[in-house]
Motif scaffolding. Structure first.
Motif, mmCIF file in Angstrom:
data_model
loop_
_atom_site.group_PDB
_atom_site.id
_atom_site.type_symbol
_atom_site.label_atom_id
_atom_site.label_comp_id
_atom_site.label_asym_id
_atom_site.label_seq_id
_atom_site.Cartn_x
_atom_site.Cartn_y
_atom_site.Cartn_z
ATOM 1 N N GLU A 1 0.832 -1.206 0.000
ATOM 2 C CA GLU A 1 0.000 0.000 0.000
ATOM 3 C C GLU A 1 0.868 1.257 0.000
ATOM 4 O OE1 GLU A 1 -2.817 -0.314 3.188
ATOM 5 O OE2 GLU A 1 -3.994 -1.868 2.160
ATOM 6 N N LEU B 1 2.431 1.657 -3.643
ATOM 7 C CA LEU B 1 1.427 2.109 -4.610
ATOM 8 C C LEU B 1 1.036 3.563 -4.364
ATOM 9 C CD1 LEU B 1 -0.842 -1.077 -4.762
ATOM 10 C CD2 LEU B 1 0.590 -0.177 -6.613
ATOM 11 N N ASP C 1 5.359 1.366 -9.429
ATOM 12 C CA ASP C 1 4.778 0.127 -9.938
ATOM 13 C C ASP C 1 5.188 -1.012 -9.018
ATOM 14 O OD1 ASP C 1 3.564 1.321 -12.134
ATOM 15 O OD2 ASP C 1 5.369 1.120 -13.370
ATOM 16 N N TYR D 1 -5.243 -5.316 -5.225
ATOM 17 C CA TYR D 1 -4.238 -4.325 -5.605
ATOM 18 C C TYR D 1 -3.955 -4.324 -7.110
ATOM 19 C CZ TYR D 1 -3.511 -4.582 -0.570
ATOM 20 O OH TYR D 1 -3.706 -4.581 0.793
ATOM 21 N N ASP D 2 -3.410 -3.191 -7.560
ATOM 22 C CA ASP D 2 -3.048 -3.023 -8.968
ATOM 23 C C ASP D 2 -1.613 -3.526 -9.160
ATOM 24 O OD1 ASP D 2 -2.850 -2.277 -11.600
ATOM 25 O OD2 ASP D 2 -2.539 -0.140 -11.174
#
Length: 361
Positions: A213, A216, A221, A250-251
């Motif tokens: 967290e 990001l 990235d 998450y991405d």
């Protein structure tokens, strides 16, 4: 009467013509015979001169001395022994210089076997011929250099994609990710979890949530990795599925990685695991990740891709190679390179692993 006289004259003319032809023919034969005789005389003289020259050379050789077959073999053996001694001396000198420079025995051995991958384990050295069956990375030993802040920089002639990254776990403690991002770091590989080396319990990294967290939120990235101690394909799938569940919110732009390393303990549950099982575990983990829509990757050091797996057999997957220092010893293609475990980055206390990524994800 006149007719008879004319006939007689004609007959005499014919005989005279025949006589002239005979004389000419005999003359030509005589000339040819004379020419052939002269040729034989010249040839004989030439042969005599050649014989004299050969005898002169033979006399010279005899006067200078020549070698019997036994003597010639003795000279060959002496030359061979001398060359062997020079080679041994050269090898000893190479080892001495390598050891004096602090590079260590493994570096010296690798220098002597440039066409093989040399790794050491449990006091033994293992040699693996470099294969042409898979793509080589193609970088020259002078393509990279270290900057003043310890980052690896590409200085080669090709226009390549390259990004700087860190990989972290609970061992880095609390991280100020804004400072990390401001210090030239582009991405972070975050340990999500691991399997215990003895009991095999699946565990989440204590700092996983904070790290992913925080990274990001700072605009980095992110990719993730899982330290595997799977004994079979079933456990490898179990590890992959746990990791997929953990990252679902998450991405994740960078790869989802299985970390394959040999446990440095005889009590480790994978201590006697064969290379075939390591390979099968890595493949089924990656296939599970790929089926979920993420980019799979295999992490390991040179020993991992030589002793624990065959690099040829896992060539279809992206590779994250760990090798500290430059130039890179590993010959095959890779996508990410962990080049030091002693990096310094603002926002992280102590040492941290530094990486370069040459693939755009």
């Amino acid at each position: 009467m006149k007719t008879n006289l004319q006939d007689i004259r004609e007959k005499r003319g014919v005989r005279n013509s025949h006589n002239i032809v005979s004389i000419i023919f005999l003359s030509l034969v005589s000339i040819m015979a004379l020419s052939f005789s002269i040729f034989l005389l010249v040839k004989n003289a030439s042969l005599q001169r050649q014989e004299a020259a050969f005898r002169s050379e033979l006399d010279a050789i005899t006067s200078e001395g020549y070698y019997t077959a036994t003597e010639a073999q003795r000279l060959i053996d002496e030359a061979s022994n001398e060359a062997e001694q020079r080679t041994k001396a050269s090898i000893r000198e190479t080892f001495r210089r390598k050891l004096e420079s602090g590079e260590g025995a493994i570096s010296a051995v690798r220098t002597l076997f440039p066409d093989q991958i040399v790794v050491s384990s449990s006091g033994r050295y293992f040699f693996f011929p470099i294969s042409d069956e898979i793509e080589h990375h193609g970088f020259d030993e002078n393509d990279f250099e270290f900057t003043d802040n310890g980052f690896l920089k590409y200085i080669g002639n090709d226009d390549i994609y390259i990004k700087q990254g860190v990989d972290v776990s609970r061992f880095q403690g609390n991280i100020d990710w804004d400072k990390v991002a401001a210090d030239g770091i582009d991405y972070a590989m975050i340990r999500a979890g691991y399997r215990g080396t003895t009991e095999g319990k699946l565990l989440q990294d204590d700092k996983f949530i904070d790290n992913i967290e925080g990274a990001l939120a700072s605009g980095l990235d992110v990719g993730v990795y899982f330290y595997s101690q799977a004994l079979n394909k079933k456990e490898a799938i179990e590890e992959a599925q746990l990791l997929l569940d953990m990252i679902e919110p998450y991405d994740i732009k960078y790869p989802v990685v299985i970390d394959i390393e040999s446990a440095e303990s005889d009590e480790a549950r994978t201590a006697t695991l064969s290379s075939d099982v390591y390979e099968e575990n890595a493949k089924v983990f990656c296939d599970t990740v790929s089926a979920a829509g993420y980019k799979p990757m295999i992490y390991g050091n040179v020993k991992s891709f030589a002793l624990l797996m065959d690099a040829v057999d896992v060539d279809d997957y992206d590779i994250w190679i760990a090798y500290y220092g430059a130039p890179l010893y590993y010959p095959y293609h890779f996508n990410m390179w962990q080049y030091t475990s002693a990096g310094k980055v603002n926002g992280i206390d102590g040492n941290v692993d530094l990486n370069v990524c040459i693939t755009e994800y």
